[in-house]
Scaffold this motif. Structure first.
Motif, PDB file in Angstrom:
ATOM      1  N   ALA A  85       0.849  -1.190   0.000  1.00  0.00           N
ATOM      2  CA  ALA A  85       0.000   0.000   0.000  1.00  0.00           C
ATOM      3  C   ALA A  85       0.885   1.239   0.000  1.00  0.00           C
ATOM      4  O   ALA A  85       1.938   1.258   0.639  1.00  0.00           O
ATOM      5  CB  ALA A  85      -0.897  -0.005   1.233  1.00  0.00           C
ATOM      6  N   TYR A  86       0.453   2.260  -0.727  1.00  0.00           N
ATOM      7  CA  TYR A  86       1.218   3.500  -0.855  1.00  0.00           C
ATOM      8  C   TYR A  86       0.294   4.666  -0.536  1.00  0.00           C
ATOM      9  O   TYR A  86      -0.878   4.666  -0.900  1.00  0.00           O
ATOM     10  CB  TYR A  86       1.739   3.650  -2.283  1.00  0.00           C
ATOM     11  N   SER A  87       0.841   5.674   0.139  1.00  0.00           N
ATOM     12  CA  SER A  87       0.046   6.865   0.415  1.00  0.00           C
ATOM     13  C   SER A  87       0.837   8.094  -0.009  1.00  0.00           C
ATOM     14  O   SER A  87       1.931   8.358   0.504  1.00  0.00           O
ATOM     15  CB  SER A  87      -0.299   6.929   1.911  1.00  0.00           C
ATOM     16  N   ILE A  88       0.282   8.812  -0.991  1.00  0.00           N
ATOM     17  CA  ILE A  88       0.922  10.020  -1.509  1.00  0.00           C
ATOM     18  C   ILE A  88       0.254  11.199  -0.832  1.00  0.00           C
ATOM     19  O   ILE A  88      -0.922  11.474  -1.082  1.00  0.00           O
ATOM     20  CB  ILE A  88       0.715  10.151  -3.031  1.00  0.00           C
ATOM     21  N   GLU A  89       0.976  11.881   0.037  1.00  0.00           N
ATOM     22  CA  GLU A  89       0.379  12.998   0.752  1.00  0.00           C
ATOM     23  C   GLU A  89       1.105  14.286   0.394  1.00  0.00           C
ATOM     24  O   GLU A  89       2.144  14.262  -0.262  1.00  0.00           O
ATOM     25  CB  GLU A  89       0.414  12.700   2.261  1.00  0.00           C
ATOM     26  N   VAL A  90       0.541  15.409   0.812  1.00  0.00           N
ATOM     27  CA  VAL A  90       1.128  16.691   0.452  1.00  0.00           C
ATOM     28  C   VAL A  90       2.560  16.774   0.990  1.00  0.00           C
ATOM     29  O   VAL A  90       3.465  17.226   0.284  1.00  0.00           O
ATOM     30  CB  VAL A  90       0.268  17.843   0.992  1.00  0.00           C
ATOM     31  N   ASP A  91       2.779  16.306   2.205  1.00  0.00           N
ATOM     32  CA  ASP A  91       4.077  16.529   2.837  1.00  0.00           C
ATOM     33  C   ASP A  91       4.824  15.248   3.212  1.00  0.00           C
ATOM     34  O   ASP A  91       5.851  15.298   3.885  1.00  0.00           O
ATOM     35  CB  ASP A  91       3.910  17.406   4.080  1.00  0.00           C
ATOM     36  N   ARG A  92       4.300  14.090   2.825  1.00  0.00           N
ATOM     37  CA  ARG A  92       5.046  12.860   3.095  1.00  0.00           C
ATOM     38  C   ARG A  92       4.608  11.750   2.134  1.00  0.00           C
ATOM     39  O   ARG A  92       3.529  11.798   1.541  1.00  0.00           O
ATOM     40  CB  ARG A  92       4.878  12.403   4.543  1.00  0.00           C
ATOM     41  N   LEU A  93       5.482  10.746   2.031  1.00  0.00           N
ATOM     42  CA  LEU A  93       5.180   9.536   1.266  1.00  0.00           C
ATOM     43  C   LEU A  93       5.249   8.370   2.244  1.00  0.00           C
ATOM     44  O   LEU A  93       6.166   8.308   3.074  1.00  0.00           O
ATOM     45  CB  LEU A  93       6.213   9.315   0.159  1.00  0.00           C
ATOM     46  N   ARG A  94       4.278   7.479   2.139  1.00  0.00           N
ATOM     47  CA  ARG A  94       4.302   6.308   3.010  1.00  0.00           C
ATOM     48  C   ARG A  94       4.104   5.045   2.173  1.00  0.00           C
ATOM     49  O   ARG A  94       3.445   5.093   1.125  1.00  0.00           O
ATOM     50  CB  ARG A  94       3.199   6.400   4.068  1.00  0.00           C
ATOM     51  N   GLY A  96      -1.090  -4.107  -5.557  1.00  0.00           N
ATOM     52  CA  GLY A  96      -0.806  -2.870  -4.846  1.00  0.00           C
ATOM     53  C   GLY A  96      -1.966  -1.896  -4.908  1.00  0.00           C
ATOM     54  O   GLY A  96      -2.819  -1.979  -5.792  1.00  0.00           O
ATOM     55  N   GLY A  97      -2.007  -0.993  -3.929  1.00  0.00           N
ATOM     56  CA  GLY A  97      -3.015   0.064  -3.919  1.00  0.00           C
ATOM     57  C   GLY A  97      -2.369   1.371  -3.514  1.00  0.00           C
ATOM     58  O   GLY A  97      -1.514   1.398  -2.626  1.00  0.00           O
ATOM     59  N   ILE A  98      -2.756   2.453  -4.198  1.00  0.00           N
ATOM     60  CA  ILE A  98      -2.188   3.770  -3.900  1.00  0.00           C
ATOM     61  C   ILE A  98      -3.307   4.692  -3.438  1.00  0.00           C
ATOM     62  O   ILE A  98      -4.332   4.809  -4.110  1.00  0.00           O
ATOM     63  CB  ILE A  98      -1.553   4.405  -5.150  1.00  0.00           C
ATOM     64  N   ALA A  99      -3.100   5.352  -2.304  1.00  0.00           N
ATOM     65  CA  ALA A  99      -4.025   6.406  -1.868  1.00  0.00           C
ATOM     66  C   ALA A  99      -3.382   7.742  -2.197  1.00  0.00           C
ATOM     67  O   ALA A  99      -2.241   7.988  -1.806  1.00  0.00           O
ATOM     68  CB  ALA A  99      -4.265   6.306  -0.367  1.00  0.00           C
ATOM     69  N   VAL A 100      -4.099   8.595  -2.926  1.00  0.00           N
ATOM     70  CA  VAL A 100      -3.557   9.920  -3.227  1.00  0.00           C
ATOM     71  C   VAL A 100      -4.524  10.998  -2.765  1.00  0.00           C
ATOM     72  O   VAL A 100      -5.735  10.820  -2.794  1.00  0.00           O
ATOM     73  CB  VAL A 100      -3.278  10.116  -4.730  1.00  0.00           C
ATOM     74  N   SER A 115      -9.913   5.525   2.694  1.00  0.00           N
ATOM     75  CA  SER A 115     -10.032   5.552   4.156  1.00  0.00           C
ATOM     76  C   SER A 115     -11.448   5.158   4.568  1.00  0.00           C
ATOM     77  O   SER A 115     -11.646   4.467   5.569  1.00  0.00           O
ATOM     78  CB  SER A 115      -9.702   6.942   4.689  1.00  0.00           C
ATOM     79  N   ALA A 116     -12.426   5.604   3.785  1.00  0.00           N
ATOM     80  CA  ALA A 116     -13.809   5.197   4.051  1.00  0.00           C
ATOM     81  C   ALA A 116     -13.940   3.677   3.943  1.00  0.00           C
ATOM     82  O   ALA A 116     -14.573   3.037   4.785  1.00  0.00           O
ATOM     83  CB  ALA A 116     -14.762   5.897   3.078  1.00  0.00           C
ATOM     84  N   LEU A 117     -13.329   3.120   2.918  1.00  0.00           N
ATOM     85  CA  LEU A 117     -13.363   1.655   2.757  1.00  0.00           C
ATOM     86  C   LEU A 117     -12.780   0.956   3.980  1.00  0.00           C
ATOM     87  O   LEU A 117     -13.328  -0.024   4.481  1.00  0.00           O
ATOM     88  CB  LEU A 117     -12.531   1.230   1.542  1.00  0.00           C
ATOM     89  N   ALA A 118     -11.628   1.470   4.443  1.00  0.00           N
ATOM     90  CA  ALA A 118     -10.941   0.826   5.565  1.00  0.00           C
ATOM     91  C   ALA A 118     -11.768   0.934   6.845  1.00  0.00           C
ATOM     92  O   ALA A 118     -11.931  -0.049   7.579  1.00  0.00           O
ATOM     93  CB  ALA A 118      -9.565   1.458   5.759  1.00  0.00           C
ATOM     94  N   GLU A 119     -12.294   2.115   7.125  1.00  0.00           N
ATOM     95  CA  GLU A 119     -13.087   2.291   8.353  1.00  0.00           C
ATOM     96  C   GLU A 119     -14.403   1.513   8.262  1.00  0.00           C
ATOM     97  O   GLU A 119     -14.940   1.069   9.274  1.00  0.00           O
ATOM     98  CB  GLU A 119     -13.354   3.777   8.610  1.00  0.00           C
ATOM     99  N   ALA A 161      -5.927   1.594   0.996  1.00  0.00           N
ATOM    100  CA  ALA A 161      -5.247   1.360  -0.287  1.00  0.00           C
ATOM    101  C   ALA A 161      -5.043  -0.139  -0.495  1.00  0.00           C
ATOM    102  O   ALA A 161      -5.230  -0.667  -1.598  1.00  0.00           O
ATOM    103  CB  ALA A 161      -3.919   2.103  -0.324  1.00  0.00           C
ATOM    104  N   ALA A 162      -4.684  -0.843   0.581  1.00  0.00           N
ATOM    105  CA  ALA A 162      -4.526  -2.297   0.477  1.00  0.00           C
ATOM    106  C   ALA A 162      -5.863  -2.975   0.159  1.00  0.00           C
ATOM    107  O   ALA A 162      -5.914  -3.953  -0.586  1.00  0.00           O
ATOM    108  CB  ALA A 162      -3.936  -2.866   1.770  1.00  0.00           C
TER     109      ALA A 162
END
Lengths: 401, 401
Positions: free
Chosen positions: B89-98, B149-153, B204-208, B384-385
């Protein structure tokens, strides 16, 4: 390994799928059904035979196409028994009551209408509607199949069978309308078929989705205005109901913080800017519940009445404002202006579009089409019948057996 | 009569249903699976054997319950192979990458994070993410199954495989992120499994919804804020995408006509009242993109900074305003405050609730619960996963075969 749906369940699903197809699309050749439903020819033949035996469809050779000498045997055409398989539909409005007999396929076979005196209570409404049914029932052909009833009400509901909270203007709170009507008609219809209730905007959305301006569109918003404003919303092909059946109350989206007080207790609700009372007020007219007063304003505007023109302009502007919000939230393919919003939209389309252009995100804005109801005022009746047909389509032979 | 799904299709559906059940609910006894899935014992046994042979689940006797001498043979427990079956899983954020390696069942097995310099382009982002995967991949046990893989942007997308329009702050427009990442990892992962992209709020809605504050709730709204504000919305158990994938842009619902100009070209969008820049502005601070600056304001408010307190109050007020509108429109069972809205909500819950009380219709208001994400900041990674696991659950043996 045995698991999942049984052969019998699969058969029922397929019967429902075939019947739904001809209910929505009308007469269809066996060849097209084979392609559209992804079933083989012998299965389509067997399903059609079962539905025909139950009196739900008939099969005929296609009409002569005028092309003489065409090779091959033409595919039989499967038609819904529109004259024989029917539901009763009822529409409870602020200023009128309507009822209709509606055939499979959505055709209105018979209809009745009467003005509704302000505040007419449920116990006086039920006999009027039952009377309509008794009149219409006399001309029902022998061998017909009654599949159930559907009621469209201008108001908030809890569940399909639950009590009806109708707009304050109707004077109804928590009324068991469907149950009372079913009881009044039990002898006449000699049937246990249920009478299902839905919000007018919701069922109109269903009707326009099935066979109107939203046909083929899985994301649509049907805006309805009478005294209040609400929406029937279809998301991914399914009706948005919300957790408790209260979804779609777009009239209480606040568009003007601190604006006019709303009947709901809040201020500046969309309804206070585009509702019929607001329009009458801006036009300098008395607040009168009912279609006529609202449509008079639009009419007067078209004849050059300056106050009426100002009212139409202002309401059109706020109409576009709220639609832009909904377009950003839902990314719909079509927005349909129903009830008396139809006439406001037609008179102020440029204002609505202008607001949309300035407020909606380009991607969503470019995808949305603005439309008026193709079924006109019949949308709520046809949609109410759709509620009844849903039970038939879920399990065709159970309803007729 | 042969029609509908074949035995083989039914088997695949059932395999997916069983695997989904243990993916969501964790280790489950065969007896409970029999009840929950409505399948008989021998079918559950056969399905479990197939999934175990593919390395997706394992079966063990239940842990000793301490009740010695209990009669009867205990039902075997089916566990997802959480350590062996995984997605990246990947998370593309304004100020960080995870990035994270996430096991079937939603557990985070490994993770990496790096600050993202402002405006880092796609061609420099892909090697960073690919590098994370290469590091994490070294500790993957033998016999593991990579499912995709899944990417959250943080941004607007068109379709799961399409180009990514990320927020203006990231400097990306129409970037083929998933494709580029898949290409960079093709050698490493030795797999054709796709990398699917989703909006951060949506996933995030999917995960919660699957395993967090919205578990069991079929109508939920997950609000996400970073620089912008948007929502992942689940209606009737399914994600609201809209016609073209642009649904959920609640940040551009106008709440204050003629208000501050918004980056979208409109004025008074919800985002201009509750976005991070708005909060920093009210607090008298410089507009700085990123979580830290926004969370500093909430932190300062808790320590008595009057400007920061005013900002939290005002943002909390407008937060409740917009939530009330959404509650009237959607009648959700739960609203979840994600991203940096979590902290704003916790600091200003009374204001949010007060707005809800004055603006939302009683029926809808009484049904909604306000919550923070149970999965915290991991929601976007886990979500994302989920995008990747969806492919596995749709057809378990196809992915592993």
């Amino acid at each position: 390994m045995r698991a999942g749906p049984s052969q019998e369940e699969i058969r029922r699903q397929n019967l429902g799928a075939l019947l739904r197809y001809v209910h929505i699309h009308g007469a269809t050749s066996r060849a097209e059904l084979t392609t559209e439903l992804g079933l083989n020819r012998s299965t389509i033949g067997a399903l059609t035979a079962d539905l025909a035996a139950a009196g739900l469809v008939s099969e005929k050779p296609p009409r002569d196409t005028g092309r003489a000498g065409r090779a091959g045997r033409p595919s039989l055409v499967v038609r819904p028994e529109s004259e024989l398989v029917y539901a009763y539909a009822y529409s409870i409005e602020v200023d009128r009551l309507r009822a209709a007999r509606i055939g499979l396929g959505g055709a209105i076979l018979d209809r009745r209408e009467v003005p509704r005196p302000p505040g007419l209570p449920v116990e006086e409404t039920v006999p009027l509607l039952a009377g309509f049914v008794k009149q219409m029932h006399r001309s029902v052909p022998d061998g017909s199949v009654y599949v159930g009833g559907g009621i469209a009400v201008c108001g908030i509901l809890r569940g399909e069978q639950g009590p009806v909270h109708v707009r304050p203007e109707t004077g109804w709170v928590d009324e068991p309308l469907g149950t009372a009507l079913a009881a009044a008609l039990a002898t006449e219809l000699g049937s246990e078929r249920p009478i299902v209730t839905g919000n007018a905007a919701d069922v109109s959305a269903l009707a326009e989705h099935a066979r109107g301006a939203g046909a083929g569109c899985d994301n649509l918003i049907y805006l309805h205005r009478d005294v209040g404003v609400d929406a029937g919303i279809i998301v991914g092909g399914r009706r948005l109901t919300g957790h408790g059946g209260y979804g779609g109350e777009v009239g209480h989206m606040v568009v003007r913080p601190g604006g006019r007080p709303c009947g709901c207790g809040s201020r500046g609700c969309w309804e206070t800017e585009i509702g019929e009372y607001a329009m009458l007020d801006i036009a300098g007219r008395a607040a009168t519940a009912g279609r006529e007063a609202a449509l008079d304003v639009v009419d007067a505007a078209s004849r050059g009445d300056a106050n009426a023109q100002a009212a139409v302009r202002q309401v059109g502007d706020w109409l576009g404002f709220g639609v832009a919000n909904l377009v950003n939230i839902f990314n719909p393919e079509v927005v349909i202006f129903g009830g008396t919003l139809r006439d406001v939209y037609l008179a102020a389309a440029a204002r609505v579009r202008s607001r949309l252009n300035s407020m909606a995100l380009p991607a969503a804005r470019e995808q949305v089409r603005l439309r008026t109801p193709q079924l006109g005022e019949d949308a709520s009746l046809i949609g109410a019948a759709e509620l009844a047909f849903e039970h038939l389509l879920a399990d065709p032979l159970d309803v007729t057996g």
